[in-house]
Design an enzyme around this catalytic site. Sequence first.
Site, mmCIF file in Angstrom:
data_model
loop_
_atom_site.group_PDB
_atom_site.id
_atom_site.type_symbol
_atom_site.label_atom_id
_atom_site.label_comp_id
_atom_site.label_asym_id
_atom_site.label_seq_id
_atom_site.Cartn_x
_atom_site.Cartn_y
_atom_site.Cartn_z
ATOM 1 N N HIS A 262 -14.055 -3.102 6.594
ATOM 2 C CA HIS A 262 -13.491 -2.716 5.535
ATOM 3 C C HIS A 262 -13.512 -1.055 5.366
ATOM 4 C CE1 HIS A 262 -10.994 -3.179 1.543
ATOM 5 N NE2 HIS A 262 -11.885 -2.099 1.327
ATOM 6 N N GLU A 263 -14.498 -0.494 5.176
ATOM 7 C CA GLU A 263 -14.670 0.864 4.950
ATOM 8 C C GLU A 263 -14.365 1.795 6.112
ATOM 9 O OE1 GLU A 263 -15.067 1.802 1.899
ATOM 10 O OE2 GLU A 263 -15.463 0.088 1.210
ATOM 11 N N HIS A 266 -10.671 2.351 5.830
ATOM 12 C CA HIS A 266 -10.406 3.389 5.219
ATOM 13 C C HIS A 266 -10.800 4.655 5.992
ATOM 14 C CE1 HIS A 266 -9.307 1.566 1.056
ATOM 15 N NE2 HIS A 266 -10.520 0.803 1.178
ATOM 16 N N GLU A 292 -5.607 1.176 0.703
ATOM 17 C CA GLU A 292 -5.942 -0.248 0.752
ATOM 18 C C GLU A 292 -5.326 -0.863 2.097
ATOM 19 O OE1 GLU A 292 -8.719 -0.888 -0.677
ATOM 20 O OE2 GLU A 292 -8.906 -3.058 -0.636
HETATM 21 CO CO CO Z 1 -10.887 -0.686 -0.249
#
Ligand code: CO
Length: 498
Positions: A262-263, A266, A292
Site C-alpha cells: 500500500h505505502e 503511494h 489513494e
Molecule cells: Co493510503
Amino acid sequence: MQNTNYAKYIAIMQKIADVQNASSLLNWDQETYMPPKGAAFRAQQLSTLAGIAHELATSTELGVLLTELSKDDSLAEKEKRNIKKSLKNYNDNKKYTTEFVQDLSKTISEAFQAWQKAKETNDFSLYAPKLEKLVELKRKECELLGYTGHPYDAMLDQYEPGAKTVDLEKLFADVRSQLVAFVKQIAAKPQNNDAFMFGFYDKDKQWDVGIDLLKQMGYDFDAGRQDISSHPFTTNFSCQDVRVTTRINQNDLNEMIWSCIHEGGHALYEQGLLPSEYGLPSGEYISLGIHESQSRLWENNVGRSLNYWKANFKTLQKAFPENLEKISVEDFYKAMNIVKPSLIRTSADELTYHFHVLIRFEIEKALIEGKIQVNELPAYWNSKYKEYLGIDVPSDKQGVLQDIHWSHGSFGYFPTYSLGSFYAAQFFAQAKKEIPNLENQLEQGNMLNLLSWLREKVHKHGKYYTAEELCVEITGEKLNFNYFMEYAKVKYKWLYQL
Ligand code: CO
C-alpha cells in the site's frame, strides 16, 4: 522568452516547498527515530516552520504576482494551470481570519486530547463538548470558504478538489444498492481458512520479504528508504526522497505485506512526479482520492490477485516453510481475501471497507447540515453499523471513537478512501486493455510495464488535470462505480463459489 514574473513565482513556490519539506522531514523523524525527550522542542520547531510557510504563502508579494500572472496570456497552458491553482489556494488561505485560525487550532488540540482520553476510558461524554465546538467551527469554515452547492462541498474541496456532495451521494447510493446485497451473498457462504496467516513469522525475515516486494514494484531505494513506525505512512521531501514506513507483527503476516504494498503504491506516485516541477502544482499529487487510487491499485488489484502470488508465493514459502510449506498458492489467495463484516475500518476487507466510509460520509454530512447533534452520534453510529454491516457495536471505543480524523478537524477526508479504490478499479481495467498480457506479466513478477503505464498516464502530470479530468483522459469516462463492482464480482464469485 523568459517571463520574469513567472520565474519569480517559481522562486517563491520553491521557497514555500523548502520550508514545508523541512517540516515533513522533522515529522518523519518524530515518527521513526526521535528520542522521547525531543518531543517538546520538536513541537515548537514544527510550529515555527508552519508559521513561516503560512507567511510566505499569504504574502502580498505573492498575491500581486499571482493576480498579474493570471491575466498574462503569453503563458503556456501548463503555466496557466499552475497559476490558476496557486491563486485559488492563495485566495482560500486569505479567507481565514487570524482569530478563526487560532480558535480552530486551539479547539483541535483540545479535541484531540479529549478524544484520546475518551477512547482510553470508553467514555464518549468526555469528547462530546469539544467535538461539538469543533463541528460548529467547521460549519463556520464552510461559510468562510464558500460553496455553490452543499456546504459540505467546502470540506471535500480541501482533500478532493472539485468533488461535489451531490456526486458522492449518487456514488454511495450505488455502493448501498449493489455492495450490501453482494456482501450478504458472500456472508451466507462457508468461510475460507486464514489461520496460517497468524502463526509465528520472524520479524527480520518479514522485513526482507517487504524490501523485495517494494523492489519488485519498482520502488527506487536510491530515492527513498523504508523504516518502522507504529502507523505505516509515506512521506516525501522531493520526488527524489520519498520514504515509506511499515509495521511488523510477528503473529500476523498481513500487516507487513499490506502496509508495504500500500505505502509502496503511494510512494511510486511521488517518485513519478517530475523534478523540474518541484514546488509547483504540476509537481504535486492531484488529490487524496487519486493518491489513494495508486496505493489501492497496487494493494488490491495487483497485490491481492492470484497472479501476483503465483510470482511471489514460492519466495514466501522459502522464508517461512514452517507456516506455509503445506499451503497452496490458491489457499493463500483465499486467505488474504476473506470478506467479513467487522467493527474496525482500518482492518476491514476491500469490500466491507466501503460501508465504513459510507457511514462516516452520511454522519459528517448530517453534522454539517445540522440534522444530527454530537450527543446523538454513538446511537446513530451503532444503528448504521447494524443496518449496513449487520453487527452490534459493543462499545464506543470500537465504534464512534475509533478514528482520529474528527479530533483533527478532518471532515471531508473519509470519502477519498473509497474514491481511491473506485478510481483504482477503473484505471486497472484500462491498463489491462492497453498493456498486452498484463496478467501474464504480473504472474512472471514483471511489474515494470504497469509502472511505466502509471507513470505516463498519472504520475508525470502532477496536478495538471483535476481528478475528474484525469479519469476521463485515461479511461474516456468519469468515475464509474461499475468498474469496481465488476472487479469484485469476478474475483469473489470464484473465491466464494457464488
Ligand atoms: Co493510503
